[in-house]
Design an enzyme around this catalytic site. Structure first.
Site: not given
Length: 367
Positions: A244, A282, A284
């Protein structure tokens, strides 16, 4: 349990990118090269450690006088949505920010949001508030910290908020970055700023990043791996749900929510410059807000180019600062994340650096 609340304070012995002569982009920075260069923005951290297994915390980005009656224009962008950015739907729907933006560990995000609501309800102007939209982002620090212990509590949140300062921003293994890992190295909190000219008016854009994402580090266009800087080929990297990156962008340019959403997009795009993989697991995200919506006339879309570039450069530098400021950490279950060694990084950059300092290049190393 060590509970250390610290306002942005004097940096430690680790050096930032510019201290090493690594200059990203050509726009000037603010005096601190930090998000706190934007007038009316403060940052505070609480670091929570219980050795050896807990390395966590909370970071607060606090705009002055923000509240449900005095919201700020804001935008949000999701690059990959494997994460918990609390408050996203109302932020996207209304384009307004009602609270500070807090960052923490994944499983602590919900406690942090509740504590933020309690803190806000005690603020002047919130005495009659019956609705409030807390904005809290997170990264998974489970490689180095006992994430299931949920060690971040209300007192830690209040300490970070109350300690928030407009001075230098502590980076690396502090606050929400205490247990994070990115690009094969120990990571953490990083920040930077730029002062772009928009249609003859000078404004400030500041960014703060909580870095915890996978990929292969790139600095000034050169690939940097743990092996290339002498750490071997087995450096830790976030995988799956442990990845992240949370980015907060602040600016005093008079932008509306639609324009700030465009700014937030560029913040996430900038991660690619640093080598982000944007993997399946992830999260983001970027939140961008304006601090002075009533100052001067609006900025035309056609004038936003220098601001976009400023944010791209600022995020790239903030990511690198988060790595350079971090320290080698051994944590949960004996896992170790090693810091990026500055001297060996410089060796990689100066080995065959031909063309990096040519006119028009994105990075200007002054080594």
């Amino acid at each position: 349990m060590e509970h250390l609340a610290h306002p942005p304070s004097a940096p430690g012995t680790r050096r930032r990118a510019r201290d090493l002569g690594i200059v990203i982009g050509r726009a000037a920075t603010g005096p601190l090269n930090a998000i706190t260069d934007v007038p009316g923005v403060r940052v505070g951290h609480t670091t929570v450690r219980r050795l050896p297994g807990v390395h966590s915390g909370v970071t607060a980005v606090v705009p002055d006088a923000v509240g449900p009656r005095t919201p700020l224009p804001a935008g949000v962008f999701t690059g990959n949505g494997y994460g918990k950015l609390i408050g996203t739907t109302q932020l996207a729907e209304l384009g307004t920010l009602e609270t500070p933006v807090l960052l923490t560990s994944t499983l602590s995000a919900f406690r942090v949001a509740d504590a933020l609501v309690g803190w806000m309800l005690e603020r002047p102007g919130c005495e009659q508030a019956q609705s409030l939209n807390p904005v809290v982002g997170e990264c998974n620090d489970g490689l180095l910290s006992d994430i299931r212990a949920r060690p971040v509590h209300e007192e830690h949140v209040r300490a970070a908020l109350d300690a928030a300062s407009d001075g230098p921003v502590a980076e690396g293994c502090v606050g929400a970055g205490t247990g994070t890992v990115a690009l094969g190295f120990k990571a953490g909190i990083g920040t930077a700023s730029r002062t772009p000219d928009l249609g003859g008016r000078r404004f400030t854009a500041g960014v703060l990043a909580q870095t915890n994402f996978g990929g292969t580090l790139r600095v000034l266009g050169r690939t940097v791996t743990p092996e290339s800087v002498g750490l071997g080929a087995d450096g830790p990297a976030p995988e799956g749900e442990t990845g992240s990156c949370m980015i907060v962008v602040a600016t005093d340019a008079p932008l509306d929510a639609r324009q700030l959403t465009r700014v937030a997009r560029r913040a996430v795009f900038a991660l690619a410059r640093s080598g982000a993989a944007y993997s399946h697991g992830s999260g983001d995200y970027a939140v961008a807000f304006g601090t002075r919506p009533g100052t001067g006339g609006p900025v035309a879309d056609a004038e936003l180019g220098p601001l976009f570039e400023a944010v791209l450069d600022g995020v790239e530098e903030a990511v690198l600062n988060s790595l350079l400021a971090a320290r080698t950490t051994t944590g949960f279950n004996g896992h170790t994340a090693r810091a990026l060694p500055a001297d060996r990084l410089l060796s990689v950059l100066t080995d065959g650096r031909s063309g990096l300092d040519e006119p028009g290049s994105r990075g200007v190393p002054r080594l």
